[in-house]
Design a protein around this motif. Sequence first.
Motif, PDB file in Angstrom:
ATOM      1  N   SER A  22     -73.484  22.547 104.677  1.00  0.00           N
ATOM      2  CA  SER A  22     -72.783  23.782 105.007  1.00  0.00           C
ATOM      3  C   SER A  22     -72.017  24.369 103.838  1.00  0.00           C
ATOM      4  CB  SER A  22     -71.803  23.528 106.168  1.00  0.00           C
ATOM      5  OG  SER A  22     -70.845  22.563 105.786  1.00  0.00           O
ATOM      6  N   ALA A  23     -72.100  23.748 102.669  1.00  0.00           N
ATOM      7  CA  ALA A  23     -71.330  24.216 101.515  1.00  0.00           C
ATOM      8  C   ALA A  23     -71.819  25.576 101.049  1.00  0.00           C
ATOM      9  CB  ALA A  23     -71.426  23.218 100.381  1.00  0.00           C
ATOM     10  N   LYS A  24     -70.925  26.506 100.817  1.00  0.00           N
ATOM     11  CA  LYS A  24     -71.272  27.846 100.368  1.00  0.00           C
ATOM     12  C   LYS A  24     -70.639  28.181  99.022  1.00  0.00           C
ATOM     13  CE  LYS A  24     -73.504  28.851 104.175  1.00  0.00           C
ATOM     14  NZ  LYS A  24     -74.966  28.998 104.201  1.00  0.00           N
ATOM     15  N   THR A  25     -69.586  27.462  98.651  1.00  0.00           N
ATOM     16  CA  THR A  25     -68.857  27.787  97.431  1.00  0.00           C
ATOM     17  C   THR A  25     -68.701  26.564  96.563  1.00  0.00           C
ATOM     18  OG1 THR A  25     -66.765  27.334  98.523  1.00  0.00           O
ATOM     19  CG2 THR A  25     -67.541  29.595  98.597  1.00  0.00           C
ATOM     20  N   LEU A  26     -68.261  26.795  95.339  1.00  0.00           N
ATOM     21  CA  LEU A  26     -68.002  25.668  94.451  1.00  0.00           C
ATOM     22  C   LEU A  26     -66.851  24.835  94.986  1.00  0.00           C
ATOM     23  CD1 LEU A  26     -68.196  27.269  90.911  1.00  0.00           C
ATOM     24  CD2 LEU A  26     -69.728  25.539  91.839  1.00  0.00           C
ATOM     25  N   PRO A  27     -67.039  23.487  95.089  1.00  0.00           N
ATOM     26  CA  PRO A  27     -65.949  22.648  95.584  1.00  0.00           C
ATOM     27  C   PRO A  27     -64.795  22.600  94.593  1.00  0.00           C
ATOM     28  CG  PRO A  27     -67.754  21.294  94.788  1.00  0.00           C
ATOM     29  CD  PRO A  27     -68.224  22.713  94.731  1.00  0.00           C
ATOM     30  N   GLN A  28     -63.584  22.551  95.094  1.00  0.00           N
ATOM     31  CA  GLN A  28     -62.416  22.458  94.235  1.00  0.00           C
ATOM     32  C   GLN A  28     -61.438  21.440  94.805  1.00  0.00           C
ATOM     33  OE1 GLN A  28     -60.761  26.369  94.024  1.00  0.00           O
ATOM     34  NE2 GLN A  28     -62.302  27.134  92.625  1.00  0.00           N
ATOM     35  N   GLY A  62     -47.466   7.167 112.111  1.00  0.00           N
ATOM     36  CA  GLY A  62     -46.475   6.242 111.558  1.00  0.00           C
ATOM     37  C   GLY A  62     -47.037   5.455 110.386  1.00  0.00           C
ATOM     38  N   GLU A  63     -48.342   5.641 110.129  1.00  0.00           N
ATOM     39  CA  GLU A  63     -48.993   5.005 108.982  1.00  0.00           C
ATOM     40  C   GLU A  63     -49.679   6.078 108.139  1.00  0.00           C
ATOM     41  OE1 GLU A  63     -51.419   1.641 109.952  1.00  0.00           O
ATOM     42  OE2 GLU A  63     -50.187   1.074 111.678  1.00  0.00           O
ATOM     43  N   VAL A  64     -49.999   5.733 106.909  1.00  0.00           N
ATOM     44  CA  VAL A  64     -50.722   6.650 106.017  1.00  0.00           C
ATOM     45  C   VAL A  64     -52.214   6.510 106.297  1.00  0.00           C
ATOM     46  CG1 VAL A  64     -51.310   7.179 103.621  1.00  0.00           C
ATOM     47  CG2 VAL A  64     -48.950   6.599 104.236  1.00  0.00           C
ATOM     48  N   ILE A  65     -52.899   7.637 106.432  1.00  0.00           N
ATOM     49  CA  ILE A  65     -54.341   7.642 106.681  1.00  0.00           C
ATOM     50  C   ILE A  65     -55.030   8.353 105.525  1.00  0.00           C
ATOM     51  CG2 ILE A  65     -56.175   8.271 108.289  1.00  0.00           C
ATOM     52  CD1 ILE A  65     -53.933   8.700 110.393  1.00  0.00           C
ATOM     53  N   ILE A  66     -56.019   7.689 104.949  1.00  0.00           N
ATOM     54  CA  ILE A  66     -56.839   8.316 103.909  1.00  0.00           C
ATOM     55  C   ILE A  66     -58.254   8.440 104.461  1.00  0.00           C
ATOM     56  CG2 ILE A  66     -57.728   8.178 101.556  1.00  0.00           C
ATOM     57  CD1 ILE A  66     -55.324   6.436 100.842  1.00  0.00           C
ATOM     58  N   LEU A  67     -58.701   9.667 104.671  1.00  0.00           N
ATOM     59  CA  LEU A  67     -60.067   9.933 105.118  1.00  0.00           C
ATOM     60  C   LEU A  67     -60.936  10.162 103.883  1.00  0.00           C
ATOM     61  CD1 LEU A  67     -59.387  12.432 108.062  1.00  0.00           C
ATOM     62  CD2 LEU A  67     -59.482   9.926 108.129  1.00  0.00           C
ATOM     63  N   ASP A  68     -61.970   9.354 103.733  1.00  0.00           N
ATOM     64  CA  ASP A  68     -62.876   9.451 102.588  1.00  0.00           C
ATOM     65  C   ASP A  68     -64.245   9.874 103.120  1.00  0.00           C
ATOM     66  OD1 ASP A  68     -64.376   9.200 100.318  1.00  0.00           O
ATOM     67  OD2 ASP A  68     -64.162   7.035 100.116  1.00  0.00           O
ATOM     68  N   PHE A  69     -64.599  11.148 102.917  1.00  0.00           N
ATOM     69  CA  PHE A  69     -65.872  11.672 103.416  1.00  0.00           C
ATOM     70  C   PHE A  69     -66.971  11.399 102.389  1.00  0.00           C
ATOM     71  CE2 PHE A  69     -62.573  13.965 105.644  1.00  0.00           C
ATOM     72  CZ  PHE A  69     -63.032  13.970 106.963  1.00  0.00           C
ATOM     73  N   TRP A  70     -68.063  10.764 102.839  1.00  0.00           N
ATOM     74  CA  TRP A  70     -69.078  10.266 101.910  1.00  0.00           C
ATOM     75  C   TRP A  70     -70.452  10.251 102.582  1.00  0.00           C
ATOM     76  CZ3 TRP A  70     -71.765   5.395 102.317  1.00  0.00           C
ATOM     77  CH2 TRP A  70     -71.496   4.715 103.508  1.00  0.00           C
ATOM     78  N   LYS A 128     -71.174  17.624 112.980  1.00  0.00           N
ATOM     79  CA  LYS A 128     -70.467  18.090 111.788  1.00  0.00           C
ATOM     80  C   LYS A 128     -69.108  18.714 112.111  1.00  0.00           C
ATOM     81  CE  LYS A 128     -74.640  18.777 109.066  1.00  0.00           C
ATOM     82  NZ  LYS A 128     -75.466  19.704 108.266  1.00  0.00           N
ATOM     83  N   GLN A 129     -68.636  18.531 113.351  1.00  0.00           N
ATOM     84  CA  GLN A 129     -67.385  19.169 113.736  1.00  0.00           C
ATOM     85  C   GLN A 129     -66.206  18.685 112.897  1.00  0.00           C
ATOM     86  OE1 GLN A 129     -67.153  21.791 115.844  1.00  0.00           O
ATOM     87  NE2 GLN A 129     -65.095  21.888 114.948  1.00  0.00           N
ATOM     88  N   THR A 130     -66.141  17.354 112.677  1.00  0.00           N
ATOM     89  CA  THR A 130     -65.040  16.821 111.863  1.00  0.00           C
ATOM     90  C   THR A 130     -65.112  17.347 110.435  1.00  0.00           C
ATOM     91  OG1 THR A 130     -64.853  14.826 113.218  1.00  0.00           O
ATOM     92  CG2 THR A 130     -63.958  14.709 110.993  1.00  0.00           C
ATOM     93  N   LEU A 131     -66.342  17.471 109.894  1.00  0.00           N
ATOM     94  CA  LEU A 131     -66.510  18.031 108.547  1.00  0.00           C
ATOM     95  C   LEU A 131     -66.008  19.470 108.506  1.00  0.00           C
ATOM     96  CD1 LEU A 131     -70.095  16.714 107.633  1.00  0.00           C
ATOM     97  CD2 LEU A 131     -67.888  15.690 107.059  1.00  0.00           C
ATOM     98  N   LYS A 132     -66.301  20.227 109.565  1.00  0.00           N
ATOM     99  CA  LYS A 132     -65.844  21.621 109.631  1.00  0.00           C
ATOM    100  C   LYS A 132     -64.326  21.683 109.802  1.00  0.00           C
ATOM    101  CE  LYS A 132     -70.150  23.389 111.603  1.00  0.00           C
ATOM    102  NZ  LYS A 132     -70.804  23.952 112.830  1.00  0.00           N
ATOM    103  N   ASP A 133     -63.797  20.817 110.675  1.00  0.00           N
ATOM    104  CA  ASP A 133     -62.348  20.812 110.917  1.00  0.00           C
ATOM    105  C   ASP A 133     -61.561  20.542 109.639  1.00  0.00           C
ATOM    106  OD1 ASP A 133     -62.707  21.315 113.594  1.00  0.00           O
ATOM    107  OD2 ASP A 133     -62.524  19.217 114.215  1.00  0.00           O
TER     108      ASP A 133
END
Length: 432
Positions: A22-28, A62-70, A128-133
């Motif tokens: 779904s990418a349309k632009t240069l990622p930044q 209450g905790e730190v969450i790191i989401l790593d999309f891959w 792909k809903q989470t990717l869109k969100d």
Amino acid sequence: MKKITILFSFIITLSLSCTNDSAKTLPQDTSKTSPRKAIEISLKDIYNKPDLVIPTIASLKGEVIILDFWATWCSPCIAEFPKNNVLYNKYKDKGVNIIAITNDPKEKLENFLKNVDLDFWIARIEDKQTLKDYEIQSFPSIVIINKKGEIVHRGRRITEELIEEVLTTDTIALKKLTEPKMNNDSKLSGISFAGGFYPGEDPVYIDLIKNINANKTEASRKLVDKANIRSFVIRKSPYQKSNIAGYSSRNSSVGITIIGNELTNIFKIINNIPSEIRIQNKSKDTFAYDIIYSKNEKGNDVKKAFKEIHEELLSYLDIKFKNVENEHLVNKLTATLPNRYIITKDELEEGTSTLYTPIKQLLPLFENTSKEFFTSDIDLKDKLVYTYGMKLNEIKKVTDPIHEIKLLLQEKGIIITKEKEHIETFEIIDSQ
């Protein structure tokens, strides 16, 4: 040197990146100064979590969450995993959770996981809903959520500094990006080489457009779109050995951008020569050049474009490129015994391609790092070797790279012997 002609017209831009469909632009990479609440994630499967209970943003508050999309096909993503594993084990007891999220098919993902040792959580989504969100345009992409459930950072990599900062301050300060050092001897040294470009775009012209329109309110990408010109340019580079190259081809549209490369590397790229050490520049030309090539012609492809660039370089720079075949001392790779680390392409399971590297791709890496020639015996010619977790980029930092290469290969059942062989090399010479 002869004068180089330049042609201009508009083209369709081409993308070269590890992007989501779904990418349309240069990622930044971006960080948010005003945090917003993280949207709930909907995970289908979870791995490496002892209780197998699927986590949610709410359950981890209450905790730190790191989401790593891959994705399993994304090499830059997989390259980060060993480091991320170390960070996870260091900070998991301090309330830091790493969730690596992919939408790969279940079988593909599980094939991958069978072949790696990871401790942080791996999650699978089916749509792909989470990717869109989370506005994910390319992989890898990370999102850091603080203890309050707020998004405080978006980026490409997980670092210890980011983790420490969010644990200490509950936020991530926006860091100013530093620009590459420019060549002060150049008349164009004032140009800022910042941001991205597609293959076929001219960074000098793009930066000029950005500077001209710096005070206007329009979106920067719309301004840059005006710089998507059809061209064939060869010039001395205003950048200080940037050594950047990218090319793409689609429906006869070919885009090539090579920035700040000397002739040895340019000829290596356009002639598909394994490594720079197989080319000797014996000409008087030691300048770094930019090549900008964008054309849309029936039947055109990257191979034809490279051939056209090769011929133009010879003509305009008054040089020759010749083949020289001599006997050289080489480092020859031989497999000691068949083992699970060395496989054929047919034995590769779906989802595991990023864990293996073809031997023929390792040889140029070893040559460029050690400045010595490498070959392999016939049995290894078309084989792949398991390279996940191998710190190949660290080889160039050691004082004895050959010794380091030997140690790495020994672990995979491959030895190196010194032999003399006739190998193909090349020379760049002046025409007169």
